[in-house]
Design a protein around this motif. Sequence first.
Motif, PDB file in Angstrom:
ATOM      1  N   THR A  10       0.851  -1.148  -0.336  1.00  0.00           N
ATOM      2  CA  THR A  10       0.020   0.019  -0.688  1.00  0.00           C
ATOM      3  C   THR A  10       1.237   1.291  -0.094  1.00  0.00           C
ATOM      4  O   THR A  10       0.505   2.103  -0.849  1.00  0.00           O
ATOM      5  CB  THR A  10      -1.234   0.408   1.053  1.00  0.00           C
ATOM      6  OG1 THR A  10      -0.259  -0.500   2.718  1.00  0.00           O
ATOM      7  CG2 THR A  10      -1.546  -1.335   1.010  1.00  0.00           C
ATOM      8  N   SER A  11       2.136   1.278   0.715  1.00  0.00           N
ATOM      9  CA  SER A  11       2.815   2.337   0.963  1.00  0.00           C
ATOM     10  C   SER A  11       3.440   2.476  -0.588  1.00  0.00           C
ATOM     11  O   SER A  11       3.184   3.626  -1.025  1.00  0.00           O
ATOM     12  CB  SER A  11       3.782   1.876   1.985  1.00  0.00           C
ATOM     13  OG  SER A  11       4.532   2.939   1.870  1.00  0.00           O
ATOM     14  N   LYS A  12       3.483   1.880  -1.045  1.00  0.00           N
ATOM     15  CA  LYS A  12       4.025   1.849  -2.500  1.00  0.00           C
ATOM     16  C   LYS A  12       3.519   2.512  -3.088  1.00  0.00           C
ATOM     17  O   LYS A  12       3.568   3.474  -5.090  1.00  0.00           O
ATOM     18  CB  LYS A  12       4.949   0.032  -3.084  1.00  0.00           C
ATOM     19  CG  LYS A  12       5.991   0.105  -2.609  1.00  0.00           C
ATOM     20  CD  LYS A  12       7.193   0.595  -3.235  1.00  0.00           C
ATOM     21  CE  LYS A  12       9.002   0.141  -2.822  1.00  0.00           C
ATOM     22  NZ  LYS A  12      10.030   0.329  -3.349  1.00  0.00           N
ATOM     23  N   ASN A  13       1.911   2.339  -3.220  1.00  0.00           N
ATOM     24  CA  ASN A  13       1.034   2.942  -4.325  1.00  0.00           C
ATOM     25  C   ASN A  13       0.718   3.779  -4.015  1.00  0.00           C
ATOM     26  O   ASN A  13      -0.659   4.063  -4.543  1.00  0.00           O
ATOM     27  CB  ASN A  13       0.208   1.506  -4.422  1.00  0.00           C
ATOM     28  CG  ASN A  13       0.362   0.537  -5.506  1.00  0.00           C
ATOM     29  OD1 ASN A  13       0.346   0.607  -6.722  1.00  0.00           O
ATOM     30  ND2 ASN A  13       1.613  -0.768  -4.962  1.00  0.00           N
ATOM     31  N   ASN A  14       1.146   4.013  -2.890  1.00  0.00           N
ATOM     32  CA  ASN A  14       0.724   5.866  -2.621  1.00  0.00           C
ATOM     33  C   ASN A  14      -1.143   5.992  -1.388  1.00  0.00           C
ATOM     34  O   ASN A  14      -1.225   6.536  -1.597  1.00  0.00           O
ATOM     35  CB  ASN A  14       0.875   7.214  -3.002  1.00  0.00           C
ATOM     36  CG  ASN A  14       1.906   7.399  -4.158  1.00  0.00           C
ATOM     37  OD1 ASN A  14       3.203   7.482  -3.524  1.00  0.00           O
ATOM     38  ND2 ASN A  14       1.989   7.350  -5.495  1.00  0.00           N
ATOM     39  N   VAL A  15      -0.820   4.657  -1.133  1.00  0.00           N
ATOM     40  CA  VAL A  15      -1.639   4.798   0.074  1.00  0.00           C
ATOM     41  C   VAL A  15      -1.824   4.980   1.282  1.00  0.00           C
ATOM     42  O   VAL A  15      -0.637   3.608   1.968  1.00  0.00           O
ATOM     43  CB  VAL A  15      -3.259   3.471  -0.677  1.00  0.00           C
ATOM     44  CG1 VAL A  15      -3.733   2.947   0.281  1.00  0.00           C
ATOM     45  CG2 VAL A  15      -3.508   3.585  -2.221  1.00  0.00           C
ATOM     46  N   ASP A  16      -2.298   5.362   2.031  1.00  0.00           N
ATOM     47  CA  ASP A  16      -1.739   5.530   3.544  1.00  0.00           C
ATOM     48  C   ASP A  16      -2.378   4.896   4.913  1.00  0.00           C
ATOM     49  O   ASP A  16      -3.957   4.909   4.757  1.00  0.00           O
ATOM     50  CB  ASP A  16      -1.814   6.693   4.058  1.00  0.00           C
ATOM     51  CG  ASP A  16      -0.623   7.417   3.252  1.00  0.00           C
ATOM     52  OD1 ASP A  16       0.668   6.783   3.212  1.00  0.00           O
ATOM     53  OD2 ASP A  16      -0.749   9.085   3.065  1.00  0.00           O
ATOM     54  N   ILE A  17      -2.284   3.410   5.239  1.00  0.00           N
ATOM     55  CA  ILE A  17      -3.463   2.703   5.705  1.00  0.00           C
ATOM     56  C   ILE A  17      -2.779   2.579   7.190  1.00  0.00           C
ATOM     57  O   ILE A  17      -1.320   2.352   7.039  1.00  0.00           O
ATOM     58  CB  ILE A  17      -3.399   1.111   5.444  1.00  0.00           C
ATOM     59  CG1 ILE A  17      -3.865   0.779   4.255  1.00  0.00           C
ATOM     60  CG2 ILE A  17      -4.301   0.315   6.231  1.00  0.00           C
ATOM     61  CD1 ILE A  17      -5.409   1.138   3.985  1.00  0.00           C
ATOM     62  N   TYR A  18      -2.895   2.988   8.771  1.00  0.00           N
ATOM     63  CA  TYR A  18      -1.919   2.810   9.863  1.00  0.00           C
ATOM     64  C   TYR A  18      -1.804   1.368  10.064  1.00  0.00           C
ATOM     65  O   TYR A  18      -2.859   0.920  10.336  1.00  0.00           O
ATOM     66  CB  TYR A  18      -3.741   3.884  10.676  1.00  0.00           C
ATOM     67  CG  TYR A  18      -3.372   5.247  10.392  1.00  0.00           C
ATOM     68  CD1 TYR A  18      -2.157   6.136  10.426  1.00  0.00           C
ATOM     69  CD2 TYR A  18      -4.611   5.779  10.170  1.00  0.00           C
ATOM     70  CE1 TYR A  18      -2.299   7.090  10.415  1.00  0.00           C
ATOM     71  CE2 TYR A  18      -4.184   6.839  10.111  1.00  0.00           C
ATOM     72  CZ  TYR A  18      -3.564   7.833   9.704  1.00  0.00           C
ATOM     73  OH  TYR A  18      -3.812   9.086   9.598  1.00  0.00           O
TER      74      TYR A  18
END
Length: 296
Positions: free
Chosen positions: A275-283
């Motif tokens: 998700t981080s590599k795809n610019n999606v922030d999940i806590y």
Amino acid sequence: MINNNFFDYLLKSLAHYKKELIFPKNSYIYHYTSIDGLMGIIQNKAIYSTDARFLNDISEQNYAKNLILEECNLFLERVEKSNQFFWESVLKGLNKQDIPIIYITSFTSESDLLSMWRGYGSNTSSVALEFGKTFLGLITNSYSSLVNVIYLESEQRSFIQWNIESIIKYYVINKEATDQNIESTVKTAIQYISMLFPVLKHPAFKEEKEIRLIIPEVNVKKHEIKVEFKSNKDSICQFIKTNLSNPDIVFPIEGIIIGPTSDFENLKKSILEFTSKNNVDIYDKRIISSTIPFRY
């Protein structure tokens, strides 16, 4: 061609059926999917709605269609003679195999349900994506409806009867205009009734508490939504995408529940990296494990 005024009237009337039917925008819903499904949603920044004819269980469609046809035939026995031709034409169209396409996406209000994990994770890991009001604001619009599935047969019959009355009411009030283009009026009624199929499901599935995003084919064409194709077991099915990317809001996945697995920590780590590599922030704290134990 369909009668857009007629169809819009019916859609608005559907929203006024019962407040319990339309899913509230201030609640959380969950979308169960495989790891491949999760990756597709993240990479494409979109959620897919699939042609309802390719649901996993064909008996589900038959259940809804048979119930609707039964109520429509019962109504034919008591319909006024002046409206009989119209209703017979609607019934004839419904009995054909080529009913209008409806696109659906399935959700549930249950975040950790064993039957759902079994359905999506028999051969691979699965997840349930948690969506809140930001997501609901994105997907509920002028061309789609988010509704609670009805499971109790008595409620299903009442729902069908109420919609039949709505159709006839409009037809009678606008009879002069609708009779001038009876073919369009009949097609509109069939398109709308076909939208009711995904709202009805066999009582045996009640525990799923399913919520469905429903998008009729007529609205896909009206809003020029791109139709794409994908493989589906031994066939090829149509689907459309609902864009979840908006520069003014955070990507709307608010949490991820990982289904029963023997290696939760590694799967969680890989999801965070992806998700981080795809610019999606999940806590980190919003990715949790199912409470249901993994069975070897």
